[in-house]
Write a protein that holds these residues in place. Structure first.
Motif, mmCIF file in Angstrom:
data_model
loop_
_atom_site.group_PDB
_atom_site.id
_atom_site.type_symbol
_atom_site.label_atom_id
_atom_site.label_comp_id
_atom_site.label_asym_id
_atom_site.label_seq_id
_atom_site.Cartn_x
_atom_site.Cartn_y
_atom_site.Cartn_z
ATOM 1 N N ALA A 97 54.251 33.592 38.349
ATOM 2 C CA ALA A 97 53.660 32.525 37.531
ATOM 3 C C ALA A 97 53.081 31.399 38.383
ATOM 4 O O ALA A 97 52.108 30.749 37.984
ATOM 5 C CB ALA A 97 54.696 31.978 36.564
ATOM 6 N N SER A 98 53.680 31.156 39.560
ATOM 7 C CA SER A 98 53.160 30.098 40.437
ATOM 8 C C SER A 98 52.117 30.618 41.408
ATOM 9 O O SER A 98 51.600 29.864 42.231
ATOM 10 C CB SER A 98 54.316 29.471 41.237
ATOM 11 O OG SER A 98 54.956 30.447 42.049
ATOM 12 N N ARG A 99 51.775 31.899 41.295
ATOM 13 C CA ARG A 99 50.837 32.524 42.229
ATOM 14 C C ARG A 99 49.478 32.830 41.607
ATOM 15 O O ARG A 99 48.568 33.247 42.308
ATOM 16 C CB ARG A 99 51.448 33.834 42.744
ATOM 17 C CG ARG A 99 52.486 33.652 43.848
ATOM 18 C CD ARG A 99 51.787 33.325 45.135
ATOM 19 N NE ARG A 99 52.670 33.278 46.290
ATOM 20 C CZ ARG A 99 52.264 33.114 47.524
ATOM 21 N NH1 ARG A 99 50.980 32.977 47.770
ATOM 22 N NH2 ARG A 99 53.106 33.055 48.522
ATOM 23 N N GLN A 100 49.342 32.669 40.291
ATOM 24 C CA GLN A 100 48.065 32.976 39.665
ATOM 25 C C GLN A 100 47.829 32.048 38.492
ATOM 26 O O GLN A 100 48.776 31.491 37.913
ATOM 27 C CB GLN A 100 48.014 34.436 39.208
ATOM 28 C CG GLN A 100 49.032 34.802 38.134
ATOM 29 C CD GLN A 100 48.913 36.259 37.715
ATOM 30 O OE1 GLN A 100 48.807 37.151 38.547
ATOM 31 N NE2 GLN A 100 48.915 36.497 36.423
ATOM 32 N N ARG A 101 46.559 31.877 38.130
ATOM 33 C CA ARG A 101 46.201 30.951 37.063
ATOM 34 C C ARG A 101 46.341 31.588 35.686
ATOM 35 O O ARG A 101 46.739 30.922 34.738
ATOM 36 C CB ARG A 101 44.767 30.458 37.263
ATOM 37 C CG ARG A 101 44.602 29.558 38.483
ATOM 38 C CD ARG A 101 43.192 29.011 38.560
ATOM 39 N NE ARG A 101 43.031 28.088 39.689
ATOM 40 C CZ ARG A 101 41.909 27.475 39.983
ATOM 41 N NH1 ARG A 101 40.820 27.686 39.236
ATOM 42 N NH2 ARG A 101 41.848 26.648 41.022
ATOM 43 N N ARG A 102 46.001 32.844 35.558
ATOM 44 C CA ARG A 102 46.054 33.453 34.234
ATOM 45 C C ARG A 102 47.509 33.715 33.839
ATOM 46 O O ARG A 102 48.368 33.937 34.702
ATOM 47 C CB ARG A 102 45.264 34.755 34.210
ATOM 48 C CG ARG A 102 45.895 35.911 34.970
ATOM 49 C CD ARG A 102 45.000 37.120 34.945
ATOM 50 N NE ARG A 102 45.609 38.249 35.645
ATOM 51 C CZ ARG A 102 44.943 39.359 35.950
ATOM 52 N NH1 ARG A 102 43.669 39.488 35.610
ATOM 53 N NH2 ARG A 102 45.550 40.344 36.583
ATOM 54 N N PRO A 103 47.829 33.691 32.540
ATOM 55 C CA PRO A 103 49.195 33.938 32.089
ATOM 56 C C PRO A 103 49.691 35.315 32.555
ATOM 57 O O PRO A 103 48.943 36.295 32.525
ATOM 58 C CB PRO A 103 49.077 33.876 30.563
ATOM 59 C CG PRO A 103 47.860 33.053 30.303
ATOM 60 C CD PRO A 103 46.913 33.375 31.418
ATOM 61 N N LEU A 106 49.227 38.605 30.674
ATOM 62 C CA LEU A 106 47.954 39.318 30.726
ATOM 63 C C LEU A 106 47.855 40.222 31.950
ATOM 64 O O LEU A 106 46.809 40.826 32.196
ATOM 65 C CB LEU A 106 46.790 38.323 30.729
ATOM 66 C CG LEU A 106 46.683 37.416 29.501
ATOM 67 C CD1 LEU A 106 45.504 36.466 29.636
ATOM 68 C CD2 LEU A 106 46.564 38.254 28.230
ATOM 69 N N GLY A 107 48.951 40.294 32.715
ATOM 70 C CA GLY A 107 48.967 41.145 33.898
ATOM 71 C C GLY A 107 48.964 40.339 35.178
ATOM 72 O O GLY A 107 48.551 39.176 35.201
ATOM 73 N N LEU A 108 49.420 40.979 36.253
ATOM 74 C CA LEU A 108 49.509 40.317 37.554
ATOM 75 C C LEU A 108 48.338 40.733 38.431
ATOM 76 O O LEU A 108 47.919 41.899 38.414
ATOM 77 C CB LEU A 108 50.817 40.688 38.253
ATOM 78 C CG LEU A 108 52.043 39.826 37.949
ATOM 79 C CD1 LEU A 108 52.363 39.855 36.458
ATOM 80 C CD2 LEU A 108 53.242 40.298 38.748
ATOM 81 N N SER A 109 47.812 39.795 39.177
ATOM 82 C CA SER A 109 46.774 40.119 40.146
ATOM 83 C C SER A 109 47.400 40.876 41.316
ATOM 84 O O SER A 109 48.616 40.791 41.563
ATOM 85 C CB SER A 109 46.106 38.849 40.655
ATOM 86 O OG SER A 109 46.997 38.102 41.466
ATOM 87 N N ALA A 110 46.586 41.595 42.043
ATOM 88 C CA ALA A 110 47.082 42.341 43.197
ATOM 89 C C ALA A 110 47.653 41.386 44.253
ATOM 90 O O ALA A 110 48.671 41.677 44.890
ATOM 91 C CB ALA A 110 45.960 43.184 43.795
ATOM 92 N N VAL A 111 47.003 40.219 44.405
ATOM 93 C CA VAL A 111 47.475 39.244 45.386
ATOM 94 C C VAL A 111 48.849 38.711 44.990
ATOM 95 O O VAL A 111 49.767 38.606 45.821
ATOM 96 C CB VAL A 111 46.464 38.080 45.519
ATOM 97 C CG1 VAL A 111 47.047 36.953 46.364
ATOM 98 C CG2 VAL A 111 45.159 38.585 46.125
ATOM 99 N N ALA A 112 49.021 38.367 43.710
ATOM 100 C CA ALA A 112 50.303 37.843 43.238
ATOM 101 C C ALA A 112 51.388 38.905 43.350
ATOM 102 O O ALA A 112 52.518 38.620 43.770
ATOM 103 C CB ALA A 112 50.178 37.366 41.793
ATOM 104 N N ARG A 113 51.060 40.148 43.002
ATOM 105 C CA ARG A 113 52.060 41.220 43.060
ATOM 106 C C ARG A 113 52.529 41.440 44.501
ATOM 107 O O ARG A 113 53.725 41.621 44.758
ATOM 108 C CB ARG A 113 51.474 42.509 42.484
ATOM 109 C CG ARG A 113 52.519 43.547 42.098
ATOM 110 C CD ARG A 113 51.859 44.786 41.515
ATOM 111 N NE ARG A 113 51.136 44.512 40.297
ATOM 112 C CZ ARG A 113 51.706 44.452 39.098
ATOM 113 N NH1 ARG A 113 53.012 44.616 38.972
ATOM 114 N NH2 ARG A 113 50.972 44.209 38.014
ATOM 115 N N ALA A 114 51.597 41.409 45.448
ATOM 116 C CA ALA A 114 51.966 41.600 46.854
ATOM 117 C C ALA A 114 52.815 40.439 47.361
ATOM 118 O O ALA A 114 53.789 40.632 48.108
ATOM 119 C CB ALA A 114 50.708 41.746 47.705
#
Length: 213
Positions: A97-103, A106-114
């Motif tokens: 949640a602190s790594r990406q802007r979208r909720p 709606l899914g995690l970005s590849a950058v946030a997941r890594a």
């Protein structure tokens, strides 16, 4: 001659009132980058109130000056966190949640997941990504909260009894994480009743209800 760097945070005559008298009474404190400052004292002395004041959650008189650089500012590990048993949020979503802007719903970005995977691996929690946050044991939740507070690395780290519920190995890992974070330039405020941990980690101590050392 080079002037010494200004403290990251300056508290001057900070007072937090209460009906029965002040919880914090004219407290002055300088928190330097790359330092660990411990706060000790009996129950009710105002240790958690001090952290909440630094978080901007408590009204006070006096002054607090924070000299921030760009980037994440404060990481916080509360003493207690009540989790709704019906909450479907996973560990991975909580940390992302602190790594990406979208909720995160709606899914995690590849950058946030890594980044989450790296944070969990560094905390010795690899494999917990898909576990519901509400289903963690007390010790697991504490370690996830620590990982959340440390990633991305904050400029000010507030720890309220962070070793509560941790086994010996997890306590050692916590101390190593705090030392590494301090070494990277973060100012750490450690509230702890563990005198041995305070002695190992802290360069300075304030005893509320007592004297500063």
């Amino acid at each position: 001659m080079t002037e010494p760097a200004a403290p990251l945070v300056d508290l001057v005559d900070v007072t937090v009132g209460a009906p029965g008298g002040p919880i914090l009474d004219r407290l002055s404190l300088a928190l330097k980058r790359g330092s660990v400052h411990a706060v000790t004292g009996p129950n009710g002395a105002g240790k958690t109130t001090l952290l909440r004041t630094l978080l901007g959650e408590v009204e006070f008189t006096g002054s607090i000056r924070m000299r921030w650089r760009a980037g994440r500012r404060i990481g916080y590990v509360p003493q207690r966190l009540e989790i709704d048993g019906t909450l479907a949020l996973t560990v991975e979503e909580f940390l992302a949640a602190s790594r990406q802007r979208r909720p995160v719903c709606l899914g995690l970005s590849a950058v946030a997941r890594a980044a989450v995977a790296a944070a969990l691996a560094g905390a010795g929690l690899a494999g917990l990504e898909r576990r519901p946050l509400a289903g963690l044991s007390g010790g697991e939740l504490r370690r996830v909260l620590i990982a959340h507070a440390l990633d991305p690395r904050p400029q000010l780290l507030l720890l309220d009894e962070p070793a509560d519920g941790l086994d010996a190995a997890s306590r050692e890992r916590l101390e190593a994480q705090v030392a590494a974070t301090r070494g990277a330039g973060t100012a750490v405020v450690l509230v702890s009743h563990d005198g041995a941990m305070v002695e190992r980690l802290a360069g300075s101590v304030t005893r509320l209800g007592g004297i500063a050392a």
